[in-house]
Enzyme design. Structure first.
Site, PDB file in Angstrom:
ATOM      1  N   ASN A   1      10.809 -19.868   2.789  1.00 48.36           N
ATOM      2  CA  ASN A   1      11.010 -18.305   2.371  1.00 48.36           C
ATOM      3  C   ASN A   1      12.366 -18.152   3.382  1.00 48.36           C
ATOM      4  O   ASN A   1      12.125 -17.853   4.684  1.00 48.36           O
ATOM      5  CB  ASN A   1      10.058 -17.575   2.688  1.00 48.36           C
ATOM      6  CG  ASN A   1      10.292 -16.284   2.555  1.00 48.36           C
ATOM      7  OD1 ASN A   1      11.479 -15.541   2.058  1.00 48.36           O
ATOM      8  ND2 ASN A   1       9.373 -15.179   2.321  1.00 48.36           N
TER       9      ASN A   1
ATOM     10  N   LYS B   1      10.784 -18.646   7.058  1.00 46.99           N
ATOM     11  CA  LYS B   1       9.312 -18.984   7.076  1.00 46.99           C
ATOM     12  C   LYS B   1       8.871 -19.990   6.315  1.00 46.99           C
ATOM     13  O   LYS B   1       9.525 -20.065   4.967  1.00 46.99           O
ATOM     14  CB  LYS B   1       8.556 -17.629   6.501  1.00 46.99           C
ATOM     15  CG  LYS B   1       8.637 -16.163   7.261  1.00 46.99           C
ATOM     16  CD  LYS B   1       7.742 -15.248   6.649  1.00 46.99           C
ATOM     17  CE  LYS B   1       8.316 -13.744   7.242  1.00 46.99           C
ATOM     18  NZ  LYS B   1       8.186 -12.630   6.503  1.00 46.99           N
TER      19      LYS B   1
ATOM     20  N   ARG C   1      11.105 -19.518  -2.156  1.00 42.28           N
ATOM     21  CA  ARG C   1      11.124 -18.176  -2.509  1.00 42.28           C
ATOM     22  C   ARG C   1      12.448 -17.535  -2.977  1.00 42.28           C
ATOM     23  O   ARG C   1      13.415 -17.820  -2.028  1.00 42.28           O
ATOM     24  CB  ARG C   1      10.399 -17.100  -1.460  1.00 42.28           C
ATOM     25  CG  ARG C   1      10.395 -15.709  -2.083  1.00 42.28           C
ATOM     26  CD  ARG C   1       9.711 -15.075  -0.955  1.00 42.28           C
ATOM     27  NE  ARG C   1       9.455 -13.659  -1.495  1.00 42.28           N
ATOM     28  CZ  ARG C   1       9.231 -12.614  -1.011  1.00 42.28           C
ATOM     29  NH1 ARG C   1       8.783 -12.661   0.236  1.00 42.28           N
ATOM     30  NH2 ARG C   1       9.143 -11.335  -1.275  1.00 42.28           N
TER      31      ARG C   1
ATOM     32  N   HIS D   1       8.964  -8.530  -5.462  1.00 48.09           N
ATOM     33  CA  HIS D   1       7.612  -8.412  -5.072  1.00 48.09           C
ATOM     34  C   HIS D   1       6.515  -9.022  -6.397  1.00 48.09           C
ATOM     35  O   HIS D   1       5.555  -8.829  -6.353  1.00 48.09           O
ATOM     36  CB  HIS D   1       6.821  -7.243  -4.570  1.00 48.09           C
ATOM     37  CG  HIS D   1       7.533  -6.616  -3.420  1.00 48.09           C
ATOM     38  ND1 HIS D   1       7.562  -5.377  -3.192  1.00 48.09           N
ATOM     39  CD2 HIS D   1       7.891  -7.186  -2.022  1.00 48.09           C
ATOM     40  CE1 HIS D   1       8.148  -5.057  -1.956  1.00 48.09           C
ATOM     41  NE2 HIS D   1       8.436  -6.067  -1.321  1.00 48.09           N
TER      42      HIS D   1
ATOM     43  N   HIS E   1       2.013  -2.388  -3.706  1.00 48.39           N
ATOM     44  CA  HIS E   1       2.374  -3.311  -2.601  1.00 48.39           C
ATOM     45  C   HIS E   1       3.137  -2.811  -1.503  1.00 48.39           C
ATOM     46  O   HIS E   1       4.211  -2.360  -1.678  1.00 48.39           O
ATOM     47  CB  HIS E   1       3.213  -4.427  -3.109  1.00 48.39           C
ATOM     48  CG  HIS E   1       3.722  -5.508  -2.228  1.00 48.39           C
ATOM     49  ND1 HIS E   1       3.162  -6.805  -2.106  1.00 48.39           N
ATOM     50  CD2 HIS E   1       4.586  -5.269  -1.030  1.00 48.39           C
ATOM     51  CE1 HIS E   1       3.850  -7.410  -1.209  1.00 48.39           C
ATOM     52  NE2 HIS E   1       4.631  -6.584  -0.598  1.00 48.39           N
TER      53      HIS E   1
ATOM     54  N   ARG F   1      14.358   1.417   4.191  1.00 49.86           N
ATOM     55  CA  ARG F   1      15.025   1.793   2.816  1.00 49.86           C
ATOM     56  C   ARG F   1      14.763   3.382   2.386  1.00 49.86           C
ATOM     57  O   ARG F   1      13.429   3.537   2.486  1.00 49.86           O
ATOM     58  CB  ARG F   1      14.609   0.658   2.023  1.00 49.86           C
ATOM     59  CG  ARG F   1      15.139  -0.632   2.245  1.00 49.86           C
ATOM     60  CD  ARG F   1      14.745  -1.663   1.167  1.00 49.86           C
ATOM     61  NE  ARG F   1      14.445  -2.899   1.626  1.00 49.86           N
ATOM     62  CZ  ARG F   1      13.721  -3.774   1.048  1.00 49.86           C
ATOM     63  NH1 ARG F   1      12.968  -3.425   0.009  1.00 49.86           N
ATOM     64  NH2 ARG F   1      13.570  -4.704   1.735  1.00 49.86           N
TER      65      ARG F   1
ATOM     66  N   MET G   1       3.831   1.348  10.491  1.00 45.25           N
ATOM     67  CA  MET G   1       2.986   2.343  10.424  1.00 45.25           C
ATOM     68  C   MET G   1       1.801   2.676  11.580  1.00 45.25           C
ATOM     69  O   MET G   1       1.278   3.536  11.682  1.00 45.25           O
ATOM     70  CB  MET G   1       2.204   2.063   9.232  1.00 45.25           C
ATOM     71  CG  MET G   1       3.044   2.455   7.914  1.00 45.25           C
ATOM     72  SD  MET G   1       3.375   4.224   7.765  1.00 45.25           S
ATOM     73  CE  MET G   1       4.108   4.497   6.563  1.00 45.25           C
TER      74      MET G   1
ATOM     75  N   ILE H   1       0.526  -2.740   4.959  1.00 49.46           N
ATOM     76  CA  ILE H   1       0.269  -1.192   5.283  1.00 49.46           C
ATOM     77  C   ILE H   1      -0.907  -1.153   3.995  1.00 49.46           C
ATOM     78  O   ILE H   1      -2.129  -0.415   4.655  1.00 49.46           O
ATOM     79  CB  ILE H   1       1.361  -0.435   4.697  1.00 49.46           C
ATOM     80  CG1 ILE H   1       2.370  -0.337   5.913  1.00 49.46           C
ATOM     81  CG2 ILE H   1       0.846   1.088   4.577  1.00 49.46           C
ATOM     82  CD1 ILE H   1       3.614   0.003   5.532  1.00 49.46           C
TER      83      ILE H   1
ATOM     84  N   GLU I   1       1.371 -14.370  -1.075  1.00 55.68           N
ATOM     85  CA  GLU I   1       2.346 -14.841  -1.985  1.00 55.68           C
ATOM     86  C   GLU I   1       2.542 -16.255  -1.746  1.00 55.68           C
ATOM     87  O   GLU I   1       2.818 -16.979  -2.724  1.00 55.68           O
ATOM     88  CB  GLU I   1       3.760 -14.094  -1.420  1.00 55.68           C
ATOM     89  CG  GLU I   1       3.421 -12.576  -2.004  1.00 55.68           C
ATOM     90  CD  GLU I   1       4.609 -11.860  -1.231  1.00 55.68           C
ATOM     91  OE1 GLU I   1       4.426 -11.581   0.005  1.00 55.68           O
ATOM     92  OE2 GLU I   1       5.521 -11.329  -1.821  1.00 55.68           O
TER      93      GLU I   1
HETATM   94  P1  ADP Z   1       6.944  -7.601   4.887  1.00 55.94           P
HETATM   95  O1  ADP Z   1       6.349  -8.775   4.111  1.00 55.94           O
HETATM   96  O2  ADP Z   1       7.364  -6.690   3.756  1.00 55.94           O
HETATM   97  O3  ADP Z   1       7.825  -7.766   6.153  1.00 55.94           O
HETATM   98  P2  ADP Z   1       4.028  -6.715   5.447  1.00 55.94           P
HETATM   99  O4  ADP Z   1       3.399  -7.077   4.078  1.00 55.94           O
HETATM  100  O5  ADP Z   1       3.834  -8.132   6.609  1.00 55.94           O
HETATM  101  O6  ADP Z   1       5.574  -6.636   5.432  1.00 55.94           O
HETATM  102  O7  ADP Z   1       3.577  -5.602   6.271  1.00 55.94           O
HETATM  103  C1  ADP Z   1       4.222  -5.203   7.447  1.00 55.94           C
HETATM  104  C2  ADP Z   1       3.971  -3.819   7.750  1.00 55.94           C
HETATM  105  O8  ADP Z   1       2.677  -3.601   7.607  1.00 55.94           O
HETATM  106  C3  ADP Z   1       4.149  -3.481   9.446  1.00 55.94           C
HETATM  107  O9  ADP Z   1       5.504  -3.096   9.491  1.00 55.94           O
HETATM  108  C4  ADP Z   1       3.132  -2.221   9.533  1.00 55.94           C
HETATM  109  O10 ADP Z   1       4.083  -1.063   9.060  1.00 55.94           O
HETATM  110  C5  ADP Z   1       2.307  -2.620   8.737  1.00 55.94           C
HETATM  111  N1  ADP Z   1       0.951  -2.974   9.390  1.00 55.94           N
HETATM  112  C6  ADP Z   1       0.452  -4.126   9.615  1.00 55.94           C
HETATM  113  N2  ADP Z   1      -0.659  -3.977  10.499  1.00 55.94           N
HETATM  114  C7  ADP Z   1      -1.159  -2.840  10.342  1.00 55.94           C
HETATM  115  C8  ADP Z   1      -2.116  -2.221  10.851  1.00 55.94           C
HETATM  116  N3  ADP Z   1      -3.159  -2.534  11.689  1.00 55.94           N
HETATM  117  N4  ADP Z   1      -2.179  -0.753  10.604  1.00 55.94           N
HETATM  118  C9  ADP Z   1      -1.312  -0.140  10.046  1.00 55.94           C
HETATM  119  N5  ADP Z   1      -0.140  -0.801   9.515  1.00 55.94           N
HETATM  120  C10 ADP Z   1      -0.161  -1.956   9.696  1.00 55.94           C
END
Ligand code: ADP
Length: 396
Positions: free
Chosen positions: A9, A16, A89, A178, A206, A239, A281, A329, A382
């Site tokens: 990826n 990754k 990916r 996604h 998602h 975004r 978050m 999240i 994924e």
């Molecule tokens: P991406 O693949 O789009 O980078 P992820 O699906 O890995 O994102 O999600 C990353 C986001 O998940 C973080 O930026 C954070 O906002 C949220 N996140 C991860 N762990 C927690 C948690 N324990 N509580 C709240 N939000 C979380």
């Protein structure tokens, strides 16, 4: 005999990767390269059987970064040459690629042509494909597209109300992203409920750093929030999601910016970051609990957009059986799920607050037994979905 699949990826500044045994679906190795294309030294982290290995060096381009990945495999295992295929990916398949595709020179040329549609995402993906094909030339490489699942969106959903000729010439339509996650999670949700997917009206939320919703009727996507690019739809980490399309021109005029600069503001300096200075978050929640008003409003805007789309999708689906939360999240932020589900009482959704507040990595139901809508949390995977797609495509 294991049947290892290497997954790559490639992002603009990171790679990754995972090696997964397609037979057992067990992870054989997982790693991350950071600061690709950066003038300062980057890092590579490689994990095998719970043991971690690290290295640091310069990665002027994806070629050096992939070479470093191969070196990690050669030094610490497993044997990369045993990979039976490589899954890449690939963010944007345009109108050209509706499903996972075996990569050859013609496919690479098409991907290059499509780069204009995803200038941030496709070029690093192509660089990764080229570098990996040089290093593993004798195995099939396949492109797994983020857009493919949404290729069958109904025309009324994917068509923008702009000049038809322009749309055709420049391939302007809603694509959705996604897709691998939406497809995997909707399948898992059906399995969790012990139902055939063809019987279910589903919404998948998602919610990660990038975020999108999908409405899935009997296994077929009928709506999704992202569009021509991953900028449309929900409020995200950085975004903006939906704004008045006139905003681009207005900002350009008022600030004297060119389109690329406006694009950067809306992609990188907006969303939760723009509203309250935080993208994660966990930080948003902490600031909210500390009583910060801007963060409170940011959270309300986030939920408002989400709930609006869920209502919209229930109307398009003509009902709702199941709403599933997934990604960083969706899987972890119980307060986000609570704020959303509490707004869906009219549709008969009732949250089991205790289960919702309990942390778990397992698929679970967070609605009460008398809720008329099943509300689930299903971890996305994924990589596993990509492995299955890769195996299906090469017919192994
Ligand atoms: P991406 O693949 O789009 O980078 P992820 O699906 O890995 O994102 O999600 C990353 C986001 O998940 C973080 O930026 C954070 O906002 C949220 N996140 C991860 N762990 C927690 C948690 N324990 N509580 C709240 N939000 C979380």
């Amino acid at each position: 005999m294991p049947k290892p699949i290497l997954l790559l990826n490639c992002g603009s500044s990171s790679i990754k990767y995972q090696m997964i045994d397609a037979d057992t679906e067990g992870v054989m190795a997982v790693g991350l390269v950071q600061k690709v294309g950066d003038p300062t030294p980057g890092t590579i982290d490689h994990e095998v059987d719970g043991e971690e290995f690290h290295d640091s060096t310069y990665f002027p381009s994806h070629t050096e970064a992939i070479a470093a990945v191969v070196k990690m495999f050669n030094t610490h295992g497993p044997d990369i040459t045993e990979a039976v295929a490589v899954g890449h990916r690939t963010v944007h398949g345009g109108t050209e690629f509706n499903s996972t595709t075996i990569i050859d020179r013609a496919v690479i040329n098409k991907l290059v042509e499509l780069s204009g549609l995803a200038p941030l995402h496709n070029p690093p993906g192509i660089a990764g494909i080229r570098a990996a094909r040089e290093i593993l030339p004798h195995v099939p490489h396949v492109a797994v597209f983020d857009t493919a699942f949404f290729a069958e969106l109904p025309a009324a959903a994917y068509t923008y109300a702009i000049d038809t000729e322009l749309a055709k010439k420049y391939q302007i339509r809603r694509y959705g992203f996604h897709g691998t996650s939406h497809q995997y999670v909707s399948g898992q949700a059906a399995q969790f409920l012990g139902k055939d997917i063809s019987e279910l009206k589903q919404i998948v939320c998602h919610l990660g750093n990038g975020a999108s919703l999908s409405a899935i009727d009997g296994g077929h996507p009928i709506e999704t929030t992202m569009g021509l690019t991953p900028l449309q739809g929900l409020v995200m980490g950085t975004r903006c999601g939906d704004v008045d399309p006139g905003l681009h021109a207005y900002l350009g005029r008022e600030m004297g910016l060119d389109v690329a600069e406006v694009d950067t503001i809306l992609n990188k300096r907006s969303g939760m970051l723009g509203l309250c200075g935080k993208t994660d978050m966990r930080d948003v929640e902490a600031q909210m609990l500390a009583g910060d008003e801007a963060t409170q409003l940011a959270a309300e805007v986030y939920i408002h957009r989400l709930v609006g789309y869920i209502g919209n999708y229930i109307a398009h689906l003509g009902g709702i059986d199941c709403i599933t939360f997934t990604a960083g999240i969706g899987e972890n932020a119980a307060w986000v799920r609570k704020m959303v589900v509490e707004k869906l009482g009219y549709f008969g959704a009732v949250l089991d607050e205790e289960v919702n507040a309990t942390r778990s990595k397992q698929p679970r139901r967070i609605s009460t037994p008398d809720s008329q809508v099943e509300v689930l949390v299903i971890p996305t995977n994924e990589e596993l979905a990509m492995v299955r797609e890769t195996i299906r495509t090469i017919g192994a």
